[in-house]
Design a protein around this motif. Structure first.
Motif, PDB file in Angstrom:
ATOM      1  N   THR A   1      24.438   5.640 -10.818  1.00  0.00           N
ATOM      2  CA  THR A   1      24.166   5.850  -9.404  1.00  0.00           C
ATOM      3  C   THR A   1      23.036   4.923  -8.991  1.00  0.00           C
ATOM      4  O   THR A   1      22.183   4.561  -9.802  1.00  0.00           O
ATOM      5  N   ALA A   2      23.037   4.537  -7.717  1.00  0.00           N
ATOM      6  CA  ALA A   2      21.959   3.734  -7.151  1.00  0.00           C
ATOM      7  C   ALA A   2      20.992   4.675  -6.436  1.00  0.00           C
ATOM      8  O   ALA A   2      21.413   5.683  -5.859  1.00  0.00           O
ATOM      9  N   VAL A   3      19.702   4.363  -6.487  1.00  0.00           N
ATOM     10  CA  VAL A   3      18.678   5.200  -5.862  1.00  0.00           C
ATOM     11  C   VAL A   3      17.875   4.335  -4.899  1.00  0.00           C
ATOM     12  O   VAL A   3      17.375   3.269  -5.278  1.00  0.00           O
ATOM     13  N   ASN A   4      17.756   4.810  -3.633  1.00  0.00           N
ATOM     14  CA  ASN A   4      17.009   4.038  -2.641  1.00  0.00           C
ATOM     15  C   ASN A   4      15.531   4.434  -2.634  1.00  0.00           C
ATOM     16  O   ASN A   4      15.100   5.294  -3.406  1.00  0.00           O
ATOM     17  N   ALA A   5      14.757   3.819  -1.736  1.00  0.00           N
ATOM     18  CA  ALA A   5      13.306   4.047  -1.679  1.00  0.00           C
ATOM     19  C   ALA A   5      12.945   5.486  -1.332  1.00  0.00           C
ATOM     20  O   ALA A   5      11.848   5.946  -1.629  1.00  0.00           O
ATOM     21  N   LEU A   6      13.860   6.219  -0.712  1.00  0.00           N
ATOM     22  CA  LEU A   6      13.625   7.627  -0.388  1.00  0.00           C
ATOM     23  C   LEU A   6      14.060   8.537  -1.534  1.00  0.00           C
ATOM     24  O   LEU A   6      14.108   9.751  -1.386  1.00  0.00           O
ATOM     25  N   LEU A   7      14.416   7.913  -2.681  1.00  0.00           N
ATOM     26  CA  LEU A   7      14.893   8.602  -3.885  1.00  0.00           C
ATOM     27  C   LEU A   7      16.201   9.344  -3.650  1.00  0.00           C
ATOM     28  O   LEU A   7      16.492  10.338  -4.305  1.00  0.00           O
ATOM     29  N   GLN A   8      17.001   8.830  -2.716  1.00  0.00           N
ATOM     30  CA  GLN A   8      18.335   9.379  -2.472  1.00  0.00           C
ATOM     31  C   GLN A   8      19.311   8.655  -3.388  1.00  0.00           C
ATOM     32  O   GLN A   8      19.310   7.433  -3.475  1.00  0.00           O
TER      33      GLN A   8
ATOM     34  N   VAL B   1       0.842  -1.198   0.000  1.00  0.00           N
ATOM     35  CA  VAL B   1       0.000   0.000   0.000  1.00  0.00           C
ATOM     36  C   VAL B   1       0.877   1.247   0.000  1.00  0.00           C
ATOM     37  O   VAL B   1       1.846   1.347   0.748  1.00  0.00           O
ATOM     38  N   GLY B   2       0.537   2.203  -0.870  1.00  0.00           N
ATOM     39  CA  GLY B   2       1.271   3.463  -0.946  1.00  0.00           C
ATOM     40  C   GLY B   2       2.570   3.390  -1.716  1.00  0.00           C
ATOM     41  O   GLY B   2       3.278   4.381  -1.857  1.00  0.00           O
ATOM     42  N   GLN B   3       2.915   2.231  -2.228  1.00  0.00           N
ATOM     43  CA  GLN B   3       4.163   2.058  -2.977  1.00  0.00           C
ATOM     44  C   GLN B   3       3.852   1.921  -4.452  1.00  0.00           C
ATOM     45  O   GLN B   3       2.712   1.689  -4.854  1.00  0.00           O
ATOM     46  N   ASN B   4       4.883   2.055  -5.270  1.00  0.00           N
ATOM     47  CA  ASN B   4       4.734   1.769  -6.683  1.00  0.00           C
ATOM     48  C   ASN B   4       5.857   0.848  -7.091  1.00  0.00           C
ATOM     49  O   ASN B   4       6.749   0.565  -6.306  1.00  0.00           O
ATOM     50  N   LEU B   5       5.797   0.365  -8.288  1.00  0.00           N
ATOM     51  CA  LEU B   5       6.755  -0.618  -8.776  1.00  0.00           C
ATOM     52  C   LEU B   5       7.446  -0.099 -10.021  1.00  0.00           C
ATOM     53  O   LEU B   5       6.844  -0.075 -11.089  1.00  0.00           O
ATOM     54  N   PRO B   6       8.702   0.373  -9.879  1.00  0.00           N
ATOM     55  CA  PRO B   6       9.424   0.771 -11.099  1.00  0.00           C
ATOM     56  C   PRO B   6       9.882  -0.486 -11.842  1.00  0.00           C
ATOM     57  O   PRO B   6      10.380  -1.420 -11.236  1.00  0.00           O
ATOM     58  N   VAL B   7       9.657  -0.511 -13.131  1.00  0.00           N
ATOM     59  CA  VAL B   7      10.082  -1.637 -13.955  1.00  0.00           C
ATOM     60  C   VAL B   7      10.810  -1.113 -15.189  1.00  0.00           C
ATOM     61  O   VAL B   7      10.665   0.047 -15.561  1.00  0.00           O
ATOM     62  N   THR B   8      11.566  -1.975 -15.792  1.00  0.00           N
ATOM     63  CA  THR B   8      12.253  -1.632 -17.031  1.00  0.00           C
ATOM     64  C   THR B   8      11.542  -2.328 -18.182  1.00  0.00           C
ATOM     65  O   THR B   8      11.345  -3.542 -18.150  1.00  0.00           O
ATOM     66  N   VAL B   9      11.147  -1.551 -19.168  1.00  0.00           N
ATOM     67  CA  VAL B   9      10.566  -2.103 -20.386  1.00  0.00           C
ATOM     68  C   VAL B   9      11.663  -2.032 -21.451  1.00  0.00           C
ATOM     69  O   VAL B   9      12.184  -0.965 -21.742  1.00  0.00           O
ATOM     70  N   ARG B  10      12.043  -3.181 -21.967  1.00  0.00           N
ATOM     71  CA  ARG B  10      13.078  -3.214 -22.999  1.00  0.00           C
ATOM     72  C   ARG B  10      12.421  -3.149 -24.370  1.00  0.00           C
ATOM     73  O   ARG B  10      11.521  -3.912 -24.679  1.00  0.00           O
ATOM     74  N   PHE B  11      12.903  -2.198 -25.166  1.00  0.00           N
ATOM     75  CA  PHE B  11      12.409  -2.036 -26.540  1.00  0.00           C
ATOM     76  C   PHE B  11      13.480  -2.545 -27.478  1.00  0.00           C
ATOM     77  O   PHE B  11      14.597  -2.036 -27.508  1.00  0.00           O
ATOM     78  N   THR B  12      13.159  -3.565 -28.249  1.00  0.00           N
ATOM     79  CA  THR B  12      14.055  -4.134 -29.247  1.00  0.00           C
ATOM     80  C   THR B  12      13.359  -4.003 -30.595  1.00  0.00           C
ATOM     81  O   THR B  12      12.544  -4.846 -30.970  1.00  0.00           O
TER      82      THR B  12
END
Length: 160
Positions: A138-145, A34-45
């Motif tokens: 760069t790596a990004v954590n759940a707080l977008l840091q 709840v309250g979260q989202n799911l970032p995903v990578t869509v690969r376009f070939t």
């Protein structure tokens, strides 16, 4: 892609109506809190030069299931170059990575991925023949840091 509001959402299936759009590394079923989202990578070939469109359909326990997400990509001319980048996963818990490119050693760099990349690879298909590019991630954590940049990688694109 899916946003959980009110109750957790469990995604059970994702289909693409085009073989040009895939979701590499997505392991299902997957629950979004709840309250979260799911970032995903869509690969376009792309199969050809020009614009291609498709739809991703997500099946879940959400009230609005199935959810349809439009996707669009622009194919590059066959024979064009690209820079395939790979890096080791962060030892910290991250939600994704940003990729930066510069034209000189040590920067400055500009972000080239439009959204967080959930995988540890990225293909830069906007490179030009005969140019040299310098990349960091760069790596990004759940707080977008964002973490400090990775070690720089130099990529030389050959001339045709």
């Amino acid at each position: 892609m899916e946003d959980a509001t009110g109750a957790p959402v469990t995604i059970t299936a994702v289909q693409s109506n085009s073989s040009e759009f895939t979701l590499p590394g997505l392991s299902l079923p997957l629950t979004v809190a709840v309250g979260q989202n799911l970032p995903v990578t869509v690969r376009f070939t792309p199969n050809a030069s020009g614009t291609a469109s498709g739809q991703l359909t997500l099946n879940s326990n959400a009230d609005n299931s199935p959810t349809t997400v439009p996707v669009t990509g622009v194919g590059v001319v066959a024979g064009s170059h690209s820079a395939d980048l790979n890096w080791d996963a962060s030892k910290d818990i991250v939600v994704g990575y940003n990729v930066y490119r510069g034209g000189t050693h040590g920067g400055p760099y500009s972000q080239i991925n439009p959204v967080l990349d959930a995988t540890t690879s990225y293909t830069d298909s906007t490179v030009q023949s005969g140019k040299t590019y310098y990349y960091v991630a760069t790596a990004v954590n759940a707080l977008l840091q964002e973490s400090a940049p990775s070690n720089e990688v130099k990529v030389v694109i050959p001339t045709p």
